[in-house]
Write a protein that holds these residues in place. Structure first.
Motif, mmCIF file in Angstrom:
data_model
loop_
_atom_site.group_PDB
_atom_site.id
_atom_site.type_symbol
_atom_site.label_atom_id
_atom_site.label_comp_id
_atom_site.label_asym_id
_atom_site.label_seq_id
_atom_site.Cartn_x
_atom_site.Cartn_y
_atom_site.Cartn_z
ATOM 1 N N ASN A 1 -3.352 9.191 6.516
ATOM 2 C CA ASN A 1 -3.920 9.968 5.411
ATOM 3 C C ASN A 1 -3.551 9.369 4.060
ATOM 4 N N GLN A 2 -2.380 8.739 3.991
ATOM 5 C CA GLN A 2 -1.919 8.127 2.752
ATOM 6 C C GLN A 2 -2.462 6.708 2.572
ATOM 7 N N GLN A 3 -2.743 6.017 3.674
ATOM 8 C CA GLN A 3 -3.230 4.642 3.620
ATOM 9 C C GLN A 3 -4.599 4.570 4.309
ATOM 10 N N ARG A 4 -5.655 4.710 3.515
ATOM 11 C CA ARG A 4 -6.999 4.719 4.065
ATOM 12 C C ARG A 4 -7.720 3.392 3.858
ATOM 13 N N GLY B 1 0.828 -1.194 0.000
ATOM 14 C CA GLY B 1 0.000 0.000 0.000
ATOM 15 C C GLY B 1 0.869 1.252 0.000
ATOM 16 N N ALA B 2 0.573 2.172 0.911
ATOM 17 C CA ALA B 2 1.377 3.394 1.030
ATOM 18 C C ALA B 2 2.559 3.227 1.968
ATOM 19 N N TRP B 3 2.623 2.092 2.666
ATOM 20 C CA TRP B 3 3.617 1.929 3.724
ATOM 21 C C TRP B 3 4.908 1.285 3.219
ATOM 22 N N VAL B 4 6.011 1.652 3.877
ATOM 23 C CA VAL B 4 7.301 0.970 3.735
ATOM 24 C C VAL B 4 7.710 0.495 5.131
ATOM 25 N N LEU B 5 7.882 -0.815 5.275
ATOM 26 C CA LEU B 5 8.259 -1.411 6.561
ATOM 27 C C LEU B 5 9.761 -1.621 6.605
ATOM 28 N N ASP B 6 10.415 -1.135 7.660
ATOM 29 C CA ASP B 6 11.836 -1.377 7.900
ATOM 30 C C ASP B 6 11.943 -2.442 8.982
ATOM 31 N N THR C 1 9.882 -0.084 11.991
ATOM 32 C CA THR C 1 9.118 1.134 11.750
ATOM 33 C C THR C 1 8.370 1.012 10.422
ATOM 34 N N ILE C 2 7.310 1.798 10.273
ATOM 35 C CA ILE C 2 6.617 1.944 9.001
ATOM 36 C C ILE C 2 6.582 3.428 8.647
ATOM 37 N N TYR C 3 6.635 3.720 7.327
ATOM 38 C CA TYR C 3 6.720 5.102 6.860
ATOM 39 C C TYR C 3 5.893 5.225 5.582
ATOM 40 N N ASP C 4 5.018 6.236 5.505
ATOM 41 C CA ASP C 4 4.164 6.411 4.322
ATOM 42 C C ASP C 4 4.507 7.665 3.525
ATOM 43 N N GLY C 5 5.693 8.213 3.756
ATOM 44 C CA GLY C 5 6.107 9.441 3.082
ATOM 45 C C GLY C 5 5.834 10.684 3.897
ATOM 46 N N GLU C 6 4.919 10.576 4.843
ATOM 47 C CA GLU C 6 4.606 11.703 5.728
ATOM 48 C C GLU C 6 4.777 11.332 7.192
ATOM 49 N N VAL C 7 4.281 10.154 7.543
ATOM 50 C CA VAL C 7 4.252 9.717 8.940
ATOM 51 C C VAL C 7 5.171 8.517 9.122
ATOM 52 N N LYS C 8 5.994 8.579 10.176
ATOM 53 C CA LYS C 8 6.847 7.447 10.535
ATOM 54 C C LYS C 8 6.417 6.947 11.907
ATOM 55 N N ARG C 9 6.139 5.646 12.019
ATOM 56 C CA ARG C 9 5.657 5.081 13.271
ATOM 57 C C ARG C 9 6.532 3.890 13.680
ATOM 58 N N GLU C 10 6.881 3.863 14.953
ATOM 59 C CA GLU C 10 7.619 2.732 15.516
ATOM 60 C C GLU C 10 6.612 1.732 16.075
ATOM 61 N N LEU C 11 6.739 0.484 15.653
ATOM 62 C CA LEU C 11 5.789 -0.551 16.056
ATOM 63 C C LEU C 11 6.221 -1.206 17.353
ATOM 64 N N GLU C 12 5.259 -1.466 18.236
ATOM 65 C CA GLU C 12 5.549 -2.286 19.409
ATOM 66 C C GLU C 12 5.912 -3.686 18.947
ATOM 67 N N PRO C 13 6.757 -4.403 19.714
ATOM 68 C CA PRO C 13 7.219 -5.728 19.272
ATOM 69 C C PRO C 13 6.098 -6.692 18.896
ATOM 70 N N LEU C 14 5.024 -6.720 19.684
ATOM 71 C CA LEU C 14 3.939 -7.648 19.383
ATOM 72 C C LEU C 14 3.270 -7.291 18.056
ATOM 73 N N LEU C 15 2.989 -6.010 17.831
ATOM 74 C CA LEU C 15 2.354 -5.590 16.586
ATOM 75 C C LEU C 15 3.275 -5.831 15.394
ATOM 76 N N PHE C 16 4.568 -5.615 15.576
ATOM 77 C CA PHE C 16 5.533 -5.886 14.508
ATOM 78 C C PHE C 16 5.528 -7.364 14.137
ATOM 79 N N LYS C 17 5.498 -8.245 15.140
ATOM 80 C CA LYS C 17 5.481 -9.683 14.875
ATOM 81 C C LYS C 17 4.214 -10.092 14.139
ATOM 82 N N ILE C 18 3.061 -9.564 14.556
ATOM 83 C CA ILE C 18 1.799 -9.910 13.898
ATOM 84 C C ILE C 18 1.820 -9.452 12.446
ATOM 85 N N LEU C 19 2.279 -8.224 12.205
ATOM 86 C CA LEU C 19 2.324 -7.686 10.848
ATOM 87 C C LEU C 19 3.218 -8.544 9.950
ATOM 88 N N CYS C 20 4.427 -8.855 10.410
ATOM 89 C CA CYS C 20 5.339 -9.693 9.625
ATOM 90 C C CYS C 20 4.733 -11.067 9.363
#
Length: 706
Positions: free
Chosen positions: A89-92, A16-21, A26-45
């Motif tokens: 705003n970038q990923q709705r 989508g609009a996100w780039v996961l590092d 972290t995830i970044y959509d060109g405007e917003v950068k967010r650091e994921l908690e370990p549990l949420l990062f594991k679920i997403l991966c």
């Protein structure tokens, strides 16, 4: 077991609009950068990697939480939080799709970018009326054969699964385990007076490294002893302490830590003979206590201050020549993190301890951190592990109970428990040479209870017996205190009498905290999930029981009990105030804190999960204080008097004055604070302390004839 995380060869993942590092989580959509908690990062991966199938709740419990049971509410909260994080705003649009009564799937296609600029596309789940099967199938372009993405190497994955089976129950069945009593002989390895600590035997079982502090000195030397010849080689640095932290996998080099003034911390390595001098590897902002060399130029260790939390650690893999690091584990923020124990090169597995509030869990993983398996749970810590290649087993020693455990990896269960005599010397540091030989240090501390007057700063012994006494509260002229007896922490009652105290045991079990309400004459005891209240006659009059783990408890100024409960699965925490009079509790409007106490009016002091002390008005939310602590610590010891907050770290006690930490007093004579309470009647701090004493380095020959 499905794959949970990406390989370290993955640079980023785009969806989508996100780039996961994956490295920074972290995830970044060109405007917003967010650091994921370990549990949420594991679920997403996990959802991205297993994108071609529906992920059931059972999958999440087994592969992400790595437990046998997780409450549905905990899963619902985690998925809800993940959806919130993935909206911007970038990923709705929809990212995670719910399949009614089936589970979840990742709705978008994901593009995996590797450091060598190759690309893999993971397509979305194809809609089907058929039930999904349990195999992983990726539709890819420019497919790359890497063992950590899905089922690219199915044969290797199957062979790993056959050897390393899933999770053990939290309470393993020990009825079928071979249990027996075992004797041993003790041989003194070094006769010089001083303190011996930090024992590490070499993987080839030929040498042992340890730190030694001579009598009258404060800094330790590094010693390597040849176990066959008895020859010792020493390394000392002026005005600095040196401590071993582990060996290279082939026993050729030793890693050690150099500590100096102003919190200087450096990691070095040297040849096992200490003749060619050492090489500085890197500076360490926070102390490193255990590590292992891996292959050519790599190092695994426990890194503290993870996510800016002093007490939280993560197992980290470091490339020594570049300094690049990536984390092998993702501890929950509401735990004490992961502590590295052992790297075993013959099976290429890393073993670590996950320290939850109520239990210690033993895990193993591969060198990418992608194949994690929980293999055992216990109430006591796993201080050190020995791998036995001939039986594919692990051996460890519980120094609180003098039990030696042997765990079969093939059988996925305990195979034996050996009981050493309980009436022998207590051993602290230890390291196995073989199944039947262990190098250990006898206990190097006296543990006593002292008081400190807030008026004249006088330090006075309160309980000074030849036992392990760790925390006390004053009740008028009497004292209640904790005493360690084997695996139990019992409550002792010291009743004032002519010429001293009369001692009696009030309560057994594994108690975790003790408090006293002087105004209402109530004793309060905390265990994992309960708080018990006793009256002046030592009779139980009330009990608070919670489903989650109670991480902290405090007596507030109006006689209410404040406490914090960690959510199921370690997700989030909530703070409550319990009225002993009405027997009702109320929820405070603060979350993810680790300590709190009441101030004036509606003001509330609390310690955040990222180690900041704050003072707020709980009605208006106005903030009056937000400060850090003066030094890094492994445990926060905080008490509040009528006028000040006090905080202890090692041998220094700080006092908060006008929003700033000042040194209240520094303890001399090698005394360090391990627990602290406040007595309003006596205007005293009551300290549980450790004091250094001489000890011995010994070899235990287990199963020897007495």
């Amino acid at each position: 077991m499905k794959e949970v995380s990406f390989s370290r060869t993955v640079k980023e993942v785009r969806f989508g609009a996100w780039v996961l590092d994956p490295k920074l989580q972290t995830i970044y959509d060109g405007e917003v950068k967010r650091e994921l908690e370990p549990l949420l990062f594991k679920i997403l991966c996990y959802l991205i990697i297993n994108n071609q199938q529906i992920i059931t709740r059972h999958d999440l419990i087994e592969d992400v939480w790595c437990q046998n049971y997780v409450d549905d509410n905990a899963i619902n909260r985690a998925m809800s939080e993940l959806r919130k994080v993935l909206k911007s705003n970038q990923q709705r649009g929809l990212v995670v799709k719910t399949h009614y009564r089936k589970g979840y799937s990742f709705f978008l296609s994901a593009e995996v970018i590797y450091f060598d600029n190759q690309t893999e596309v993971i397509n979305t789940l194809t809609p089907s009326k058929e039930e999904p099967d349990n195999t992983q199938s990726f539709s890819t372009s420019n497919r790359i054969k890497l063992p950590l993405i899905g089922s690219v190497c199915l044969a290797a994955l199957v062979s790993i699964f056959l050897i390393y089976k899933p999770v053990l129950p939290t309470e393993p069945d020990t009825e079928a385990v071979s249990s027996f009593e075992s004797n041993y002989e003790e041989h003194v390895l070094s006769w010089v007076d001083g303190e011996y600590a930090n024992v590490f035997s070499s993987p080839d079982a030929k040498k042992v490294a340890f730190s030694f502090t001579p009598n009258g000195l404060s800094n330790s030397n590094l010693v390597i002893k040849d176990l066959d010849s008895g020859i010792e080689r020493k390394l000392a640095v002026s005005e600095k302490s040196i401590s071993p932290i582990g060996w290279d996998e082939d026993s050729s080099r030793l890693f050690y830590r150099v500590d100096g003034a102003d919190e200087v911390c450096e990691i070095w390595s040297a040849d096992a003979d200490l003749e060619s001098g050492g090489d500085k590897l890197f500076d360490c902002k926070d102390r490193i206590y255990r590590g292992s060399g891996v292959g050519e130029g790599h190092f695994i260790y426990s890194k503290y201050n993870y996510r800016q939390r002093d007490q939280l650690s993560v197992v980290t893999y470091r490339t020594l020549d570049t300094g690049n690091e990536f984390q092998l584990t993702s501890p929950n923020l509401n735990s004490y993190g992961d502590r590295f124990l052992l790297y075993e090169p013959s099976i290429r597995r890393v073993f670590f301890e996950r320290r939850q509030h109520d239990i210690k869990e033993l895990y193993m993983t591969d060198l990418d951190g992608s194949d994690k398996t929980k293999i055992f749970s216990a109430s006591s810590s796993f201080w050190e592990l020995k791998y036995v290649k001939s039986t594919n087993s692990l051996v460890w020693f519980d120094n609180r109970t003098n039990l030696i455990y042997t765990y079969s990896i093939d059988g996925n269960k305990l195979s034996s428990i050996a009981q050493l005599p309980l009436d022998t010397v207590t051993y602290l540091g230890h390291s196995f040479i073989s199944e039947s030989k262990m190098v250990a240090t006898t206990f190097p501390h006296e543990q006593s209870i002292y008081t400190v007057s807030l008026d004249d700063k006088s330090l006075t012994p309160l309980i000074n017996e030849k036992y392990i006494d760790i925390k006390a509260v004053r009740a008028g002229d009497d004292v209640y205190f904790f005493r360690v007896q084997g695996e139990e922490v019992v409550v002792m009652y010291a009743e004032k009498s002519q010429g001293g105290y009369r001692y009696s045991e009030l309560a057994g079990g594994i108690n975790q905290d003790i408090l006293y309400d002087y105004n209402n004459k109530l004793l309060i005891l905390k265990a994992d999930r309960s708080i018990k209240v006793f009256n002046e006659a030592n009779e139980l009059i009330d009990e608070i029981i919670e489903q989650g783990v109670i991480s902290d408890v405090n007596v507030l100024k109006n006689g209410d009990i404040g406490y914090i409960v960690v959510g199921e699965g370690g997700v989030g925490s909530h703070s409550y105030v319990y009225s002993v009079r009405s027997r009702k509790k109320s929820l405070l409007p603060i979350k993810n804190n680790v300590w709190f106490d009441t101030g004036d009016g509606n003001r509330l002091f609390y310690l955040t999960s990222d180690d900041r002390l704050k003072l707020i008005d709980i009605e208006t939310r106005e903030e009056y204080l937000d400060i850090d602590f003066p030094s890094r610590v492994s445990k926060h010891l905080i008490v509040k008097s009528e006028a000040h907050i006090y905080y202890a770290n090692g041998n220094i006690i700080y006092r908060l004055v006008d929003g700033e930490w000042t040194v209240f007093m520094q303890l001399e004579g090698g005394i360090k604070v391990i627990n602290m309470s406040y007595s309003p009647q006596h205007k005293q701090l009551v300290l549980g302390t450790l004091k250094r004493k001489n000890n011995q380095l010994v070899l235990l020959d287990i199963n020897a004839e007495p």
